[in-house]
Design a protein around this motif. Structure first.
Motif, mmCIF file in Angstrom:
data_model
loop_
_atom_site.group_PDB
_atom_site.id
_atom_site.type_symbol
_atom_site.label_atom_id
_atom_site.label_comp_id
_atom_site.label_asym_id
_atom_site.label_seq_id
_atom_site.Cartn_x
_atom_site.Cartn_y
_atom_site.Cartn_z
ATOM 1 N N LEU A 71 0.792 -1.313 0.254
ATOM 2 C CA LEU A 71 0.098 0.117 -0.145
ATOM 3 C C LEU A 71 0.884 1.100 -0.040
ATOM 4 C CD1 LEU A 71 -2.685 -1.088 2.411
ATOM 5 C CD2 LEU A 71 -3.176 -0.703 0.025
ATOM 6 N N GLY A 112 -4.728 3.527 5.721
ATOM 7 C CA GLY A 112 -5.046 2.149 5.675
ATOM 8 C C GLY A 112 -4.976 1.698 6.789
ATOM 9 N N ASN A 172 -0.469 1.580 10.680
ATOM 10 C CA ASN A 172 -1.281 2.260 9.677
ATOM 11 C C ASN A 172 -0.391 2.777 8.605
ATOM 12 O OD1 ASN A 172 -3.657 2.060 11.566
ATOM 13 N ND2 ASN A 172 -2.897 3.823 12.532
ATOM 14 N N ARG A 205 -10.761 -2.959 2.313
ATOM 15 C CA ARG A 205 -9.691 -2.439 1.498
ATOM 16 C C ARG A 205 -10.222 -1.767 0.213
ATOM 17 N NH1 ARG A 205 -6.097 -8.063 0.937
ATOM 18 N NH2 ARG A 205 -5.596 -7.896 3.338
ATOM 19 N N ILE A 231 -9.791 1.887 1.013
ATOM 20 C CA ILE A 231 -8.503 2.387 1.004
ATOM 21 C C ILE A 231 -8.301 2.730 -0.525
ATOM 22 C CG2 ILE A 231 -5.956 2.251 1.369
ATOM 23 C CD1 ILE A 231 -6.695 -0.069 3.478
ATOM 24 N N GLY A 239 -10.506 6.526 4.890
ATOM 25 C CA GLY A 239 -9.668 5.267 4.699
ATOM 26 C C GLY A 239 -10.289 4.126 5.331
ATOM 27 N N SER A 240 -9.770 3.034 5.534
ATOM 28 C CA SER A 240 -10.348 1.929 5.869
ATOM 29 C C SER A 240 -9.369 0.960 6.336
ATOM 30 C CB SER A 240 -11.287 1.282 4.910
ATOM 31 O OG SER A 240 -12.094 0.104 5.659
ATOM 32 N N HIS A 241 -9.601 -0.347 6.933
ATOM 33 C CA HIS A 241 -8.728 -1.281 7.156
ATOM 34 C C HIS A 241 -8.022 -2.228 6.091
ATOM 35 C CE1 HIS A 241 -11.363 -4.856 7.640
ATOM 36 N NE2 HIS A 241 -12.548 -3.762 7.600
ATOM 37 N N TYR A 242 -7.052 -2.836 6.477
ATOM 38 C CA TYR A 242 -6.596 -3.906 5.307
ATOM 39 C C TYR A 242 -6.352 -5.172 5.998
ATOM 40 C CZ TYR A 242 -1.690 -2.643 7.261
ATOM 41 O OH TYR A 242 -0.593 -2.439 8.205
#
Length: 334
Positions: free
Chosen positions: A220, A301, A240, A273, A276, A258-261
């Protein structure tokens, strides 16, 4: 013939319906109603208007639309009575070239699905890139969706019908969704990183601070810097991935998104994902055009949300917002 917006906006209702023939399987009433919503300023608006017609049509017409679609590798394919559009789609997915075992399996799934729900199984078999899903993936989706609630499955069929219509419209207008394809490609490449024990089974699992998790963070960060043109990119102390694209005034406030991976065990490629990757694609376009907004854009992320490895959740966003509990550092693997 490649369609143009000017052409469909100027057409009579009958001509409009004829030009969009085949977009929604054996359902010209959708185009007929959408014609009243003209003019369309963009292809996106046309797609949304057609979907709006279906959404507002009521359950009976929606069921009729679903039932107007052929079964996958079904009787219409065998008798060669599929529409040109359906023939193209099923061919790209290899359904016109099934082995006897695959054909028998799909036939049984068709029968089971119809018996349970009262309408045919609908899947956009050309997939996210329009190139065709693998038959194994189609069969797996079939088997999984057999266990859904009928109301959920009706909505899922309609969602896939709109996706089918979107691909068909892209073909009619000669439109290549480059940004969407870029996002899907990133998601596919990111999904090649998975924790041991899951990767071997073809399952996606990325839990906090594993090798797969660190590899995702590095990818990323690389894409943000090298592909998208973010001005500042870092991986912070909790993992992050933070990318900043400054506004015209570097001191201006920033829009944060954003968001989580990380993922749940055997999770999906897009859960979290996409939140992101989509803003990354937006920044990529801004950078390519040399544009700066009146505000900056900060894409994060988040390293952890799912709580799959430790008995704590939102470690990434907790650190960002100043709510990180130092006691979490004593956590053991869940």
């Amino acid at each position: 013939m490649t369609l143009k917006l000017e052409q469909i906006n100027a057409a009579s209702v009958a001509q409009f319906v004829a030009l969009l023939d085949g977009t929604y399987e054996h359902s010209p009433w959708i185009a007929e109603r959408a014609a009243l919503l003209r003019p369309f300023a963009s292809l996106v608006q046309l797609k949304q208007s057609l979907a709006q017609v279906v959404r507002e049509s009521g359950r009976e017409l929606q069921l009729g639309l679903i039932r107007a679609h052929p079964e996958l590798a079904g009787k219409a394919m065998v008798s060669k009575t599929l529409t040109a559009e359906s023939t193209n789609e099923q061919s790209k997915a290899g359904l016109t070239d099934c082995t006897p075992a695959e054909f028998a399996k799909i036939q049984q799934l068709n029968a089971d699905y119809n018996a349970r729900f009262g309408f045919p199984f609908i899947l956009a078999v050309r997939g996210p890139r329009g190139l065709g899903l693998p038959k194994a993936e189609i069969i797996a989706s079939f088997e999984r969706r057999l266990h859904n609630h009928p109301d959920f499955e009706l909505a899922e069929c309609l969602r896939n019908i709109h996706r089918i219509a979107e691909i068909r419209l892209n073909d009619k207008f000669g439109h290549m969704p480059a940004l969407g394809n870029q996002v899907w490609d990133w998601a596919e490449r990111l999904s090649t990183n998975s924790d041991p024990g899951y990767a071997e089974r073809g399952e996606l699992t990325v839990t906090y601070l594993t090798d797969a998790h660190r590899a995702c963070a590095q990818r990323l960060a690389h894409w943000m810097k090298s592909d998208c043109g973010f001005d500042d990119v870092e991986i912070d102390a909790v993992g992050n991935v933070v990318g900043i694209y400054h506004g015209a005034d570097r001191s201006a406030k920033r829009l944060l998104t954003g968001s989580h991976y990380d993922t749940v065990r055997n999770g999906g490629k897009y859960d979290g994902r996409l939140g992101i990757l989509v803003p990354m694609a937006c920044v990529r376009e801004l950078h390519a055009q040399g544009r700066r907004l009146p505000f900056g854009v900060e894409v994060v992320g988040f390293a952890e949300e799912e709580g799959q490895r430790y008995k704590a959740v939102f470690l990434g966003s907790g650190a960002l917002t100043g709510h990180f509990d130092m006691a979490w550092l004593d956590q053991k693997d869940a």
